[in-house]
Enzyme design. Structure first.
Site, PDB file in Angstrom:
ATOM      1  N   CYS A 136       0.811  -1.221   0.000  1.00 47.58           N
ATOM      2  CA  CYS A 136       0.000   0.000   0.000  1.00 47.58           C
ATOM      3  C   CYS A 136       0.845   1.272   0.000  1.00 47.58           C
ATOM      4  O   CYS A 136       0.424   2.295  -0.544  1.00 47.58           O
ATOM      5  CB  CYS A 136      -0.960   0.003   1.191  1.00 47.58           C
ATOM      6  N   HIS A 260      -2.239   6.833   3.496  1.00 49.74           N
ATOM      7  CA  HIS A 260      -0.800   7.069   3.593  1.00 49.74           C
ATOM      8  C   HIS A 260      -0.436   8.337   2.819  1.00 49.74           C
ATOM      9  O   HIS A 260      -1.039   8.645   1.782  1.00 49.74           O
ATOM     10  CB  HIS A 260      -0.020   5.902   2.986  1.00 49.74           C
TER      11      HIS A 260
END
Length: 356
Positions: A136, A260
């Site tokens: 990710c 993120h």
């Protein structure tokens, strides 16, 4: 290959349908174009018999066993590494094309590592019948970097990540929420160790997450690097087809639930301008340019969460290098960073199967 007559919609299995990423995946499958025939939900034996909604239909979860792949053309695996390592080859041996979201096969030379906006052609060469989905953190930036690389030719990458606690699973989210409750309304954060004493157990993290940042994500590897940092390095090289690309990453955990962020220093073979970079990013699939700092417009996790694109802002040319750009990116680590990219890969395979 388990393909039917041309034009038949392929059948899909979602392995790990009851997990955090699997839950997001079911929502994504319900939102996107309907390219699938049967969607079979697969999970551990303890989850078998549960009923979940996908594409508006109640569907019963079946147990993960060899028979679960009978009549299936494509299987998406949203399970831990060890489960994928065991079961993906079993599914592939039955003629199923496996799209694996774990880390089990990412660096296998016979398994393509695919981001459809960057290297969709890699899907077709899959000697083991398995296609891997990147980590990710890598996915949060690589769509934007891939678009810039296609124009300028990437020669070096230096990144710092600001990773959400959901990257550590439900335990990570629960830990941050309980710590936030413990510090709310207090004067904590003004003396050494006061937050650590107040929150007690730090859960899956080596230090408190509330009122803090933690310069460590993943597990410790050789020479002081972490597994997350090595994933950014190795996966970026593989996806971009640049096996010698210099890549340095420092991965930091921050008190954000989901999404993120990364600061990126990207050096290229050609001279760059902000104007041309803006043009490229504005037209790149899967990227949203949000870059007007004079008006307070730049990506933040609080605004990008729950959305699919990579958000890019703070684009600047390096003050000391006409071939380098600085930028800030945000990407939802549960959507594009996991479920969405897996679904996109599977859709590329579905198109291949229905046209063959």
């Amino acid at each position: 290959m388990s393909t039917g007559p041309s034009g038949r919609k392929p059948n899909l299995a979602v392995v790990g349908a009851t997990g955090a990423v699997g839950t997001v995946m079911l929502g994504i499958l319900s939102e996107r174009a309907d390219v699938w025939g049967e969607i079979r939900l697969v999970a551990s034996a303890r989850s078998a018999g549960r009923k979940l909604i996908v594409r508006g239909e109640e569907t019963e979860v079946v147990a993960l066993e060899e028979e679960a792949f009978d009549g299936i053309d494509v299987a998406m695996f949203d399970v831990p590494d060890e489960v994928s390592a065991r079961w993906a080859p079993i599914a592939a041996a039955k003629g199923v094309v496996v799209v694996d979201n774990s880390g089990a096969f990412r660096m296998d030379a016979d398994v393509p590592l695919v981001v459809p906006e960057v290297n969709p052609h890699a899907v077709r060469v899959r000697p083991r019948g398995i296609i891997a989905n990147p980590n990710c953190t890598t996915l949060s930036m690589i769509v934007a970097i891939g678009a810039l690389h296609a124009e300028f030719g990437l020669s070096e990458l230096i990144v710092s990540s600001y990773q959400a606690v959901s990257g550590a699973g439900k335990e990570g989210v629960d830990t941050l929420r309980s710590q936030l409750a413990a510090v709310a309304g207090t004067e904590l954060g003004t003396a050494p160790g006061d937050v650590r004493r107040a929150v007690g157990d730090t859960g899956p993290f080596p230090a408190p997450m509330a009122l803090n940042v933690v310069p460590f994500a993943g597990s410790l590897r050789e020479d002081g690097w972490t597994s997350e940092e090595l994933k950014v390095r190795n996966e970026s090289r593989k996806i971009l087809g640049l096996p010698e690309l210099p890549v340095t990453a420092t991965c930091v955990r921050v008190p954000v639930i989901t999404t993120h962020s990364l600061t990126v220093h990207a050096r290229f073979e050609k001279e760059v301008t902000v104007g041309r970079a803006h043009d490229i990013l504005r037209s790149a699939p899967g990227v949203v340019l949000c870059d007007n700092p004079a008006e307070g417009e730049f990506p933040t996790p609080a605004d990008a969460v729950g959305t699919d694109p990579t958000w890019v802002g703070r684009v600047r040319r390096s003050m000391d290098d006409a071939r380098a750009l600085e930028l800030f990116v945000c990407g939802d680590n549960l959507r594009k960073g996991a479920a969405l990219n897996t679904a996109q890969i599977a859709e590329v395979v579905a198109a291949e199967l229905t046209s063959s």
